[in-house]
Write an enzyme that holds these catalytic residues in place. Structure first.
Site, mmCIF file in Angstrom:
data_model
loop_
_atom_site.group_PDB
_atom_site.id
_atom_site.type_symbol
_atom_site.label_atom_id
_atom_site.label_comp_id
_atom_site.label_asym_id
_atom_site.label_seq_id
_atom_site.Cartn_x
_atom_site.Cartn_y
_atom_site.Cartn_z
ATOM 1 N N ASP A 104 1.385 -13.005 -10.532
ATOM 2 C CA ASP A 104 0.747 -13.235 -9.241
ATOM 3 C C ASP A 104 1.602 -14.126 -8.347
ATOM 4 O O ASP A 104 2.346 -14.977 -8.839
ATOM 5 C CB ASP A 104 -0.623 -13.893 -9.466
ATOM 6 C CG ASP A 104 -1.528 -13.803 -8.254
ATOM 7 O OD1 ASP A 104 -1.273 -12.944 -7.379
ATOM 8 O OD2 ASP A 104 -2.487 -14.584 -8.179
ATOM 9 N N GLY A 105 1.489 -13.906 -7.040
ATOM 10 C CA GLY A 105 2.141 -14.785 -6.076
ATOM 11 C C GLY A 105 3.313 -14.188 -5.333
ATOM 12 O O GLY A 105 3.961 -14.872 -4.531
ATOM 13 N N ASN A 164 -6.125 -3.016 -6.589
ATOM 14 C CA ASN A 164 -5.043 -3.173 -5.607
ATOM 15 C C ASN A 164 -4.969 -2.047 -4.588
ATOM 16 O O ASN A 164 -4.254 -2.161 -3.577
ATOM 17 C CB ASN A 164 -3.693 -3.309 -6.325
ATOM 18 C CG ASN A 164 -3.491 -4.654 -6.982
ATOM 19 O OD1 ASN A 164 -2.695 -4.789 -7.914
ATOM 20 N ND2 ASN A 164 -4.210 -5.675 -6.524
ATOM 21 N N TRP A 165 -5.704 -0.956 -4.813
ATOM 22 C CA TRP A 165 -5.746 0.112 -3.816
ATOM 23 C C TRP A 165 -6.392 -0.368 -2.520
ATOM 24 O O TRP A 165 -6.253 0.279 -1.470
ATOM 25 C CB TRP A 165 -6.514 1.319 -4.350
ATOM 26 C CG TRP A 165 -5.872 1.974 -5.535
ATOM 27 C CD1 TRP A 165 -6.237 1.845 -6.842
ATOM 28 C CD2 TRP A 165 -4.743 2.859 -5.526
ATOM 29 N NE1 TRP A 165 -5.412 2.588 -7.656
ATOM 30 C CE2 TRP A 165 -4.486 3.225 -6.876
ATOM 31 C CE3 TRP A 165 -3.929 3.374 -4.515
ATOM 32 C CZ2 TRP A 165 -3.446 4.084 -7.228
ATOM 33 C CZ3 TRP A 165 -2.888 4.229 -4.875
ATOM 34 C CH2 TRP A 165 -2.660 4.575 -6.205
#
Length: 243
Positions: free
Chosen positions: A21-22, A69-70
């Site tokens: 993440d990030g 994430n879509w």
């Protein structure tokens, strides 16, 4: 439960799973588009994979793209899919030559045919390797995985291949995407967020967790080594008490 050498205090993790993440925040902090961060994050994967043998890590699972994430912008999603295709094309030879076996978990139905063909090819090209088992979670969600596994199990019950009374917590894992993998010993999430985000929900029931502030593109092999040492200092009892 009999003790395994990998669970004794002082032993490092055999299977590490990472929520990478990030990337977007890393790019935005530099005045660049989010996809710039995703490209930097993809390069970081190589360094981490290369560090695994020296740290005793046999299995590495990375969260590349979730079923949620879509919801991101069409531009970002398209850019990520292009990045996945390019990464596979670029890294296949290196992964194969370096003894890395690659698997993908997640629902492939929504992915485009070109990407799934590349995924299939990479899995076949590296299936004989055994130095490190790299699993990439792509269009993956823990709840979705359990739902798909339950459907397969239900079909086997309906077809008479499995008796309902034989369904237990040891049966379901045989239908999960990760059925050939051991459960993760250590789950790491970068970027300062302290949630599991639907990642390996069944498998990580007894995993140790590390939530760290480092953004994924800044994560290094040295930091991974430190986290592995921290893991080795823990005593994993799996619900039991010391004897």
């Amino acid at each position: 439960m009999p003790k395994d050498p990998q669970t004794e205090a002082g032993a490092g993790p055999r299977h590490v799973a990472i929520i990478m993440d990030g990337n977007g925040r890393w790019a935005q902090a530099r005045g660049r588009p989010r996809l710039f961060g995703h490209h930097a994050g993809a390069r970081r994967v190589r360094e981490v994979v290369e560090a695994c043998p020296g740290l005793g890590i046999k299995y590495l699972t990375v969260f590349a793209f979730s079923t949620e994430n879509w919801k991101r912008t069409q531009v970002e999603v398209a850019g990520l899919m292009s990045l996945f295709r390019r990464y596979i094309i670029k890294e296949t030879k290196t992964l194969s030559q370096n003894g890395i076996r690659v698997r993908f978990i997640g629902d492939r139905v929504r992915l485009d045919a070109k990407l799934t063909d590349l995924m299939d090819t990479l899995e076949v090209e590296t299936e004989g390797n055994d130095l490190v088992h790299l699993t990439v979670a792509l269009n993956y969600g823990g709840r979705d995985e359990v739902a798909r596994a339950t459907k397969r199990l239900a079909r086997d019950v309906a077809d008479g291949h499995l008796r309902p009374e034989d369904v237990n917590e040891e049966t379901l894992p045989k239908y999960l995407d990760t059925r050939v993998l051991p459960d993760p010993d250590l789950v790491i999430r970068t970027s300062g967020e302290a949630r599991v985000s639907n990642f390996l929900l069944w498998q990580s029931a007894y995993s140790e967790y590390e939530f760290i502030d480092t953004l994924w593109p800044d994560f290094t092999a040295a930091e991974l080594e430190l986290l592995c040492r921290n893991y080795g200092a823990r005593e994993r009892r799996f619900g039991a008490v010391p004897v």
